[in-house]
Design a protein around this motif. Structure first.
Motif, PDB file in Angstrom:
ATOM      1  N   VAL A   1       0.802  -1.167   0.090  1.00 11.88           N
ATOM      2  CA  VAL A   1      -0.076  -0.016   0.056  1.00 11.88           C
ATOM      3  C   VAL A   1       0.888   1.178   0.175  1.00 11.88           C
ATOM      4  O   VAL A   1       1.830   1.298   0.980  1.00 11.88           O
ATOM      5  CB  VAL A   1      -1.103   0.040   1.240  1.00 11.88           C
ATOM      6  CG1 VAL A   1      -1.821   1.380   1.063  1.00 11.88           C
ATOM      7  CG2 VAL A   1      -1.894  -1.366   1.306  1.00 11.88           C
ATOM      8  N   VAL A   2       0.924   2.146  -1.047  1.00 10.35           N
ATOM      9  CA  VAL A   2       1.688   3.248  -1.002  1.00 10.35           C
ATOM     10  C   VAL A   2       0.815   4.518  -1.448  1.00 10.35           C
ATOM     11  O   VAL A   2      -0.255   4.259  -1.907  1.00 10.35           O
ATOM     12  CB  VAL A   2       2.785   3.035  -2.124  1.00 10.35           C
ATOM     13  CG1 VAL A   2       3.498   1.850  -1.827  1.00 10.35           C
ATOM     14  CG2 VAL A   2       2.172   2.682  -3.701  1.00 10.35           C
ATOM     15  N   ALA A   3       1.372   5.547  -1.119  1.00  8.44           N
ATOM     16  CA  ALA A   3       0.712   6.978  -1.517  1.00  8.44           C
ATOM     17  C   ALA A   3       0.982   7.184  -3.034  1.00  8.44           C
ATOM     18  O   ALA A   3       2.187   7.166  -3.454  1.00  8.44           O
ATOM     19  CB  ALA A   3       1.170   7.816  -0.557  1.00  8.44           C
ATOM     20  N   LYS A   4       0.086   7.538  -3.858  1.00  7.50           N
ATOM     21  CA  LYS A   4       0.222   7.901  -5.425  1.00  7.50           C
ATOM     22  C   LYS A   4      -0.005   9.360  -5.570  1.00  7.50           C
ATOM     23  O   LYS A   4       0.525   9.673  -6.807  1.00  7.50           O
ATOM     24  CB  LYS A   4      -0.765   6.886  -6.049  1.00  7.50           C
ATOM     25  CG  LYS A   4      -0.682   5.492  -6.224  1.00  7.50           C
ATOM     26  CD  LYS A   4      -1.572   4.718  -6.977  1.00  7.50           C
ATOM     27  CE  LYS A   4      -1.266   3.309  -6.975  1.00  7.50           C
ATOM     28  NZ  LYS A   4      -2.238   2.341  -7.809  1.00  7.50           N
TER      29      LYS A   4
ATOM     30  N   ARG B   1       2.309  11.739  -1.100  1.00  9.26           N
ATOM     31  CA  ARG B   1       3.526  11.469  -0.828  1.00  9.26           C
ATOM     32  C   ARG B   1       4.385  12.788  -0.073  1.00  9.26           C
ATOM     33  O   ARG B   1       5.211  12.656   0.637  1.00  9.26           O
ATOM     34  CB  ARG B   1       4.170  11.337  -2.123  1.00  9.26           C
ATOM     35  CG  ARG B   1       3.735  10.060  -2.894  1.00  9.26           C
ATOM     36  CD  ARG B   1       4.335   9.968  -4.358  1.00  9.26           C
ATOM     37  NE  ARG B   1       3.872   8.827  -5.072  1.00  9.26           N
ATOM     38  CZ  ARG B   1       4.190   8.460  -6.245  1.00  9.26           C
ATOM     39  NH1 ARG B   1       4.846   9.056  -6.868  1.00  9.26           N
ATOM     40  NH2 ARG B   1       3.681   7.310  -6.780  1.00  9.26           N
ATOM     41  N   THR B   2       3.851  13.969  -0.330  1.00  4.16           N
ATOM     42  CA  THR B   2       4.640  15.134   0.497  1.00  4.16           C
ATOM     43  C   THR B   2       4.297  14.941   1.794  1.00  4.16           C
ATOM     44  O   THR B   2       4.900  15.189   2.916  1.00  4.16           O
ATOM     45  CB  THR B   2       3.892  16.355  -0.047  1.00  4.16           C
ATOM     46  OG1 THR B   2       4.378  16.488  -1.595  1.00  4.16           O
ATOM     47  CG2 THR B   2       4.787  17.589   0.556  1.00  4.16           C
TER      48      THR B   2
ATOM     49  N   ILE C   1       3.804  12.212   3.581  1.00  4.20           N
ATOM     50  CA  ILE C   1       4.486  10.826   4.201  1.00  4.20           C
ATOM     51  C   ILE C   1       5.717  11.598   4.351  1.00  4.20           C
ATOM     52  O   ILE C   1       6.434  11.050   5.592  1.00  4.20           O
ATOM     53  CB  ILE C   1       4.176   9.824   3.136  1.00  4.20           C
ATOM     54  CG1 ILE C   1       2.897   9.221   3.031  1.00  4.20           C
ATOM     55  CG2 ILE C   1       5.378   8.897   3.552  1.00  4.20           C
ATOM     56  CD1 ILE C   1       2.252   8.596   4.454  1.00  4.20           C
ATOM     57  N   MET C   2       6.375  12.295   3.612  1.00  4.58           N
ATOM     58  CA  MET C   2       7.904  12.493   3.930  1.00  4.58           C
ATOM     59  C   MET C   2       7.707  13.433   5.085  1.00  4.58           C
ATOM     60  O   MET C   2       8.817  13.176   5.970  1.00  4.58           O
ATOM     61  CB  MET C   2       8.328  13.596   2.688  1.00  4.58           C
ATOM     62  CG  MET C   2       8.711  12.644   1.398  1.00  4.58           C
ATOM     63  SD  MET C   2       9.437  13.423   0.167  1.00  4.58           S
ATOM     64  CE  MET C   2       7.958  14.756  -0.375  1.00  4.58           C
ATOM     65  N   VAL C   3       7.121  14.327   5.238  1.00  3.06           N
ATOM     66  CA  VAL C   3       6.956  15.384   6.429  1.00  3.06           C
ATOM     67  C   VAL C   3       6.526  14.508   7.712  1.00  3.06           C
ATOM     68  O   VAL C   3       7.148  14.852   8.800  1.00  3.06           O
ATOM     69  CB  VAL C   3       5.774  16.439   6.323  1.00  3.06           C
ATOM     70  CG1 VAL C   3       6.007  17.294   7.553  1.00  3.06           C
ATOM     71  CG2 VAL C   3       6.513  17.478   5.281  1.00  3.06           C
ATOM     72  N   PHE C   4       5.666  13.786   7.556  1.00  2.00           N
ATOM     73  CA  PHE C   4       5.126  12.893   8.513  1.00  2.00           C
ATOM     74  C   PHE C   4       6.176  11.925   9.221  1.00  2.00           C
ATOM     75  O   PHE C   4       6.362  11.569  10.341  1.00  2.00           O
ATOM     76  CB  PHE C   4       3.930  12.132   8.345  1.00  2.00           C
ATOM     77  CG  PHE C   4       3.368  11.286   9.373  1.00  2.00           C
ATOM     78  CD1 PHE C   4       2.695  11.932  10.578  1.00  2.00           C
ATOM     79  CD2 PHE C   4       3.285   9.819   9.532  1.00  2.00           C
ATOM     80  CE1 PHE C   4       1.995  11.199  11.761  1.00  2.00           C
ATOM     81  CE2 PHE C   4       3.045   9.143  10.489  1.00  2.00           C
ATOM     82  CZ  PHE C   4       2.306   9.670  11.628  1.00  2.00           C
ATOM     83  N   THR C   5       6.945  11.372   8.244  1.00  2.00           N
ATOM     84  CA  THR C   5       8.005  10.429   8.640  1.00  2.00           C
ATOM     85  C   THR C   5       8.925  10.961   9.605  1.00  2.00           C
ATOM     86  O   THR C   5       9.507  10.502  10.498  1.00  2.00           O
ATOM     87  CB  THR C   5       8.656   9.763   7.345  1.00  2.00           C
ATOM     88  OG1 THR C   5       7.885   9.050   6.529  1.00  2.00           O
ATOM     89  CG2 THR C   5       9.872   8.928   7.680  1.00  2.00           C
ATOM     90  N   LEU C   6       9.448  12.311   9.134  1.00  2.00           N
ATOM     91  CA  LEU C   6      10.471  12.899  10.023  1.00  2.00           C
ATOM     92  C   LEU C   6      10.020  13.161  11.518  1.00  2.00           C
ATOM     93  O   LEU C   6      10.499  12.947  12.501  1.00  2.00           O
ATOM     94  CB  LEU C   6      10.896  14.072   9.324  1.00  2.00           C
ATOM     95  CG  LEU C   6      11.572  14.140   8.302  1.00  2.00           C
ATOM     96  CD1 LEU C   6      11.836  15.509   7.485  1.00  2.00           C
ATOM     97  CD2 LEU C   6      12.807  13.307   8.288  1.00  2.00           C
ATOM     98  N   GLY C   7       8.804  13.685  11.687  1.00  2.00           N
ATOM     99  CA  GLY C   7       8.199  13.892  12.870  1.00  2.00           C
ATOM    100  C   GLY C   7       7.831  12.692  13.802  1.00  2.00           C
ATOM    101  O   GLY C   7       8.055  12.564  14.782  1.00  2.00           O
ATOM    102  N   SER C   8       7.293  11.624  12.966  1.00  2.00           N
ATOM    103  CA  SER C   8       6.912  10.321  13.705  1.00  2.00           C
ATOM    104  C   SER C   8       8.105   9.761  14.288  1.00  2.00           C
ATOM    105  O   SER C   8       7.958   9.044  15.107  1.00  2.00           O
ATOM    106  CB  SER C   8       6.175   9.448  12.620  1.00  2.00           C
ATOM    107  OG  SER C   8       7.027   9.049  11.503  1.00  2.00           O
ATOM    108  N   LEU C   9       9.269   9.609  13.664  1.00  2.00           N
ATOM    109  CA  LEU C   9      10.403   9.118  14.141  1.00  2.00           C
ATOM    110  C   LEU C   9      10.814   9.622  15.459  1.00  2.00           C
ATOM    111  O   LEU C   9      11.357   8.975  16.300  1.00  2.00           O
ATOM    112  CB  LEU C   9      11.556   9.312  13.045  1.00  2.00           C
ATOM    113  CG  LEU C   9      11.625   8.505  11.851  1.00  2.00           C
ATOM    114  CD1 LEU C   9      12.869   8.918  10.961  1.00  2.00           C
ATOM    115  CD2 LEU C   9      11.683   7.018  12.128  1.00  2.00           C
TER     116      LEU C   9
END
Length: 1147
Positions: A281-284, A289-290, A292-300
């Motif tokens: 399951v991926v973002a299209k 996708r933008t 997901i990139m921002v959320f990944t940094l914050g979620s880490l």
């Protein structure tokens, strides 16, 4: 059938209509317009209001503005009253302080969760479809949002800052979820849109749980906060991904959209957060996708910190919040207070060593915070003995969980290195009060840092000394030990070694270390004495135990018939007869050895001369025996045979009753009566009228007016804001009443005047105390107090301070010791009439020699001992060395109160040992005596010495030479056993240990250090003596330590006793040399001071005492080691310095 199916499909199509871009834009724009327009209106209103305020304050406002401002003020004053009352009511309602307010807050949260659940249900439909009003969830959600609008209005009215309120997270959630509901009512359709923002309401979960009282502990509140943050972030992020992926990018008109369910969106967010990324399951979309990139940094950052902490809290909650299960027949104790790695390690080491291999008592630690990883490791290592439960002794619920009512005792540990000693004591006293209120019969043993805080504990109604409740006061014991070291050289080490447990295997490198380490194996032990000793005197029992059982009996517990006071007596006189079941105090290596005193039978063991063969006999259990006259005579004959066998010569007859040590001459009794008005109410300490501080302050420029000699210098570090260390505890042993007024040494405190002013109110009633404002770090201040002539210089550790490193807590004492140790006192500077000084050293015998100033340094951190070792010129590797194995400790130059932690376990197993220690160290006061004196005061007995007059007659601990004191008359005296029996039989003096020279002059040719002495605790019976040995003794008050044929010197003369040289010490059994021979010796080893026990009687009010005279000068004193001439003949005064225990009058 087909018709029905077509009708259902048409109904479904009516309920699920496709939402055009215009309808979606209408829903989103309704929220955006509401937010920005409301914000703009609030900002304009604030700007207008500030402008009006500014115009009102400006000069020359004009008639129109003035009329308008007055009318506005009148309207505003009328509305303010209503608005103020209304706002207060609303604030009270929203703060959940009332029942209605709590119901309102809980209802809002429940409806928010309900609205979120409706979103979850509607999310199963395609995002680009609109639900018609035929869907039953739409009216329910509309009702919920109507209530949210009402609640939003209440919050807006109660807000002080409207702009700040508008930008709050809850306000944004309401603005982006409530307006679309009203748009849906107008359009008769509902779009999923931004309703996922209701998940942010989960952040209020901790507040709701607290209102419902579902969580009460700090850990549970913290866990609920972390859980709410994680869940709200997860659901909100999944809602945004679900929206943009199903809608597609707006600029592509949804051509890149994909059908993805809300559950799949949560799956995608979790895979992204965990950095796994399976790829199924991926973002299209570009927006997805933008995000997901921002959320990944914050979620880490978010989840890497929160999730592990949640797991730890959840695990600890289940691990440390359970209740202790009481097992019938299994004993346990509760330990609370300062639960740290250091305190737990020290406690377990001392508690488990008392009965190694036989521990059947479990230890339950009650800690207020979860244990660290290091502390958990310690608990795992001792998991068979320990259990940790998180809680506080101040809460009854936690006391119930650890079953305090079933515990053997509750032990409270203090933190001696805390920055605020008073706060630490207060918190521990509150713990005692909480425990006693919960279960009054609980036995409590508490550590107290400051002595003046002890008075609160006996005032607790359920406090009971008789059931084992006890207080371990650090300041009282620590300063008492140092005071004893100032009175008698080495006595501080001698007493400390009796309570220090050494488990390491030691390989002595020097011959003297073998004797010192063997002495460390001896401890203070107690044992009930055999009933066969009933009716015998203490000297007879003591001699029998020493010779026949190889046990050293030093004290007993005795109850006076006259006063009913049950106290401990050190070396009681022959008039005190032992009773049945008498408790004896021994210096021995193991509890197995002292059992011999309990099993001893006069019938079965009369002919047994091997101590190991004395055990339980058969007649002991058959019939109880009573002491009769013939049996006592049989005892005495047995003693005579044993002593004769030990010495190899007939026993000298004992002194007659007229000359017995306990007999007191009329002159001495007259002197006591004259001095009785100078004792305190307990009769245990010398007392004087309160002296103003300004009269006792010394000046550096007037050194000639206060030429002190043989005095005690105490270096104190502290300022106006430092915690009081309690110098009263240091002075009391030095002013014990078993010393005559003439034996008291001047005490000079060197330190900050601001600090000593605060201590003076506790010292103003003790005589001969002086203060020099200054610092021990300045040599000029040290010379001003004539430190080169002092008998001892005590360097006390600074009051509690927060240091960046454990090493720095002793910075000032170490620097002061360095400064004092660098002083070199020339022996050639003396007058011709003075003999050579003690502790002299130099490059060679032909040059002038020097001596060091005797120093006793207190260290808070024992690991700092290596600094003192280096200052003393000791050789060897000091890294990793234990304090109690060091040369500085063996010689009595260093003391650390770290060993006082072991007294907590000692008090639990045998509180009588702690009673004896308190009596020896503090000058005679014990908890039992304090209790007795309190009862007398309550009954109105106010006489200063009527009921405790024997306290003045108690024994003193002193140091006697084998050749120049009364011990020289004991013959033979080749071994310690011979001197023990001889001094006990003829003088009533109890020998306890030896103070021996480390190395002779020929073994120290370079004179790298002054000749040192070390302590030997309880030597073996056949231990060979050396001519230079000094003996630690318990000396009766009425016994003079100098010979009868030498006339007593002047009461103010204090002479150091110099050991003899090898020329005069060829045979220890030869008659002692005369004073002339001693004075003719050229180079002598260092001498040890001993003080007179029986000075020349003078009236108590004689002004010729060692105090300041009206002219400003001290009365004449003699330099340590000086000889005096009287009637054309030289006489040397030989004196001892002692501390003692009080005993009541025998019945």
């Amino acid at each position: 059938m087909c018709l029905t199916k077509s009708e259902d499909n048409s109904g479904e199509a009516l309920r699920k209509m496709s939402c055009t871009a215009e309808i979606q834009a209408a829903f989103i724009l309704s929220s955006l317009v509401t937010f920005f327009s409301g914000l703009l209106i609030l900002l304009i209103s604030r700007l207008i209001w500030r402008s009006i305020k500014k115009w009102q304050k400006s000069e020359g406002k004009g008639i129109f503005l003035e009329v308008m401002s007055r009318s506005m003020d009148r309207k505003r004053s009328r509305s303010l009253t209503f608005q103020g009352v209304f706002r207060d009511r609303v604030e009270m309602l929203l703060s959940a302080q009332t029942f209605v307010g709590q119901v309102l807050v809980i209802l809002v949260f429940v409806l928010s969760i309900g609205s979120l659940i409706i979103y979850f249900i509607n999310s199963t439909d395609p995002v680009r479809s609109c639900s018609s009003y035929q869907d039953k969830t739409i009216p329910i959600d509309l009702t919920f949002n109507a209530f949210f609008s009402f609640y939003f209005g209440l919050r807006f009215v109660a807000a002080d800052d409207k702009v700040k309120f508008w930008l709050e997270m809850n306000s944004i959630v309401d603005i982006f979820t409530i307006p679309p509901t009203f748009i849906s009512y107008y359009l008769k359709s509902n779009w999923l849109g931004l309703r996922f923002l209701r998940a942010l309401r989960l952040l209020e979960l901790p507040q709701i749980l607290q209102i419902l009282r579902a969580i009460r502990t700090s850990n549970s509140v913290k866990f609920s906060k972390l859980l709410s943050i994680v869940l709200s972030t997860l659901f909100t992020a999944a809602g945004f991904i679900h929206l943009v992926e199903n809608s597609g990018d707006p600029w592509l008109k949804g051509r890149n959209s994909q059908n993805i369910s809300y559950f799949e969106s949560i799956y995608l967010v979790m895979a992204t957060t965990s950095t796994v990324g399976f790829g199924d399951v991926v973002a299209k979309t570009s927006l997805g996708r933008t995000f997901i990139m921002v959320f990944t940094l914050g979620s880490l950052v978010l989840f890497a910190n929160y999730v592990p902490e949640m797991v730890e809290l959840f695990g600890n909650k289940r691990k440390y919040t359970s209740s202790y299960e009481v097992v019938k027949g299994k004993k346990f104790i509760v330990v609370c207070g300062n639960i740290t790695v250091d305190s737990v390690t020290a406690f377990l080491r001392n508690f488990l060593r008392h009965k190694a291999g036989e521990i059947n008592t479990e230890i339950v630690f009650l800690g207020e915070v979860p244990p660290s990883l290091e502390l958990e490791t310690i608990f795992k290592c001792y998991m068979a003995y320990t259990t940790f439960i998180s809680g506080s002794a101040l809460k009854w619920e936690d006391l119930r969980r650890v079953a305090v009512d079933s515990a053997e005792a509750c032990l409270i540990i203090a933190n001696p290195l805390c920055s605020d000693s008073h706060a630490e004591d207060t918190s521990n006293i509150m713990r005692v009060l909480s425990i006693k209120n919960y279960y009054p019969n609980t036995r409590v043993i508490i550590q107290i840092l400051q002595s003046h805080n002890k008075v609160f504990l006996p005032k607790i109604p359920s406090w009971n000394w008789n059931t084992g409740d006890n207080i371990i006061c650090f300041a009282e014991l620590k300063l008492g030990f140092i005071a004893q070291g100032c009175l008698v050289p080495g006595l501080c080490t001698f007493l400390t070694s009796l309570f220090v447990e050494q488990n390491k295997k030691i390989c002595p490198k020097e011959p003297w270390q073998k004797h010192f380490f063997s002495g460390l194996r001896n401890k203070i032990l107690t044992q009930r004495l055999s009933d066969d000793f009933a009716g015998m005197s203490f000297p007879d029992v003591c001699r029998l135990c020493f010779v026949k059982m190889h046990l050293m009996l030093i004290a007993i517990e005795h109850k006076s018939v006259c006063h009913g006071y049950c106290g401990l007596i050190l070396n009681p006189p022959a008039q005190v007869k032992l009773r049945k079941n008498t408790l004896g105090f021994f210096i021995a290596e193991s509890a197995k050895d002292v059992k011999r005193a309990f099993f001893y039978c006069a019938v079965c063991h009369s002919d047994v001369y091997t101590p190991e063969l004395i055990g339980k006999c058969s007649c002991k259990s058959k019939n109880p025996r009573h002491r009769t006259g013939p049996s006592i005579r049989k005892f005495k004959k047995c003693l005579d045979r044993l002593t004769s066998k030990l010495s190899g010569e007939p026993v000298t007859p004992k002194c007659s009753q007229a000359n017995s040590p306990f007999s007191v001459s009329r002159a001495l009794l007259y002197e006591m009566e004259r001095e009785s008005d100078r004792l305190d109410s307990s009769g245990m300490f010398h007392w004087c009228k309160a002296t103003p501080l300004d009269k006792m302050i010394l000046k550096r420029t007037e050194k000639s007016k206060h030429e002190f000699r043989n005095h005690i210098v105490a270096c104190v570090f502290g300022d106006a804001h430092s915690t009081l260390m309690g110098l009263r505890n240091f002075v009391m042993p030095l002013r014990a009443s078993n010393y005559t007024r003439q034996e008291l040494k001047d005490i000079v405190f060197v330190g900050s005047l601001d600090y000593l002013q605060r201590e003076w109110r506790f010292l103003q009633n003790f005589p001969q105390i002086y203060i020099l404002p200054g610092s021990a770090l300045y040599s000029g201040d040290l010379h001003a107090v004539n430190i080169e002539e002092c008998s001892m210089c005590a360097v006390l550790s600074s009051p509690s301070k927060s240091a960046s490193s454990p090493t720095l807590v002793d910075m000032e004492p170490i620097m002061a010791t360095l400064n004092i140790g660098s002083l070199r006192i020339s022996c050639s500077a003396q007058t011709p009439s003075e003999p050579q000084c003690t502790r002299c050293f130099g490059d060679n015998p032909g040059k002038s020699k020097y001596r060091r100033i005797p120093i006793l340094t207190e260290l808070k951190n024992p690991s700092n001992m290596h600094f003192i070792e280096q200052l003393g010129g000791m050789e060897g590797d000091f890294s990793g060395m234990s304090l109690h194995l060091s040369t500085s400790f063996a010689t009595g130059t260093v003391f650390s109160g770290s060993f006082l932690d072991s007294l907590l376990a000692t008090a639990f197993y045998n509180y009588h040992v702690l009673e004896l220690l308190q009596m020896l160290v503090t000058g005679g006061i014990s908890s039992q005596l304090e209790q007795h004196l309190d009862k007398e005061k309550f009954c109105g007995l106010n006489d200063s010495y009527s009921t405790v007059s024997p306290g003045k007659m108690r024994c003193k601990l002193g140091l006697l030479s084998l050749n120049q004191t009364i011990l020289s008359d004991i013959q033979p005296r080749r071994t310690f056993g011979q001197i023990f029996c001889g001094s006990l039989d003829n003088l009533g003096v109890l020998c306890l240990g030896l103070y021996r020279m480390i190395d002779e002059e020929e073994r120290n040719p370079e004179h790298k250090r002054g000749v040192c002495w070390f302590v030997i605790t309880r030597p073996e019976n056949e231990f060979m003596l050396l001519p230079s040995d000094l003996v630690f003794c318990a000396i009766p008050f009425s016994t003079s330590c100098y010979k009868k044929d030498i006339s007593p010197p002047s009461p103010c003369e204090i002479i150091n006793m110099v050991p003899l040289t090898e020329e005069t010490l060829t045979d220890i059994n030869c008659p002692p040399p005369s004073v002339d021979q001693v004075s003719e010796t050229a180079a002598q080893p260092p001498s040890i001071s001993v003080c007179s026990l029986e000075p020349k009687p003078i009236p108590a009010g004689d002004p010729k005492q060692a105090v300041l005279t009206p002219s400003g000068k001290l009365s004449s004193q003699i330099h340590p080691g000086e000889t005096t001439k009287e009637d054309g003949k030289e006489n040397m005064e030989e004196t001892t310095v002692e501390d003692a225990s009080a005993y009541p009058e025998s019945d």
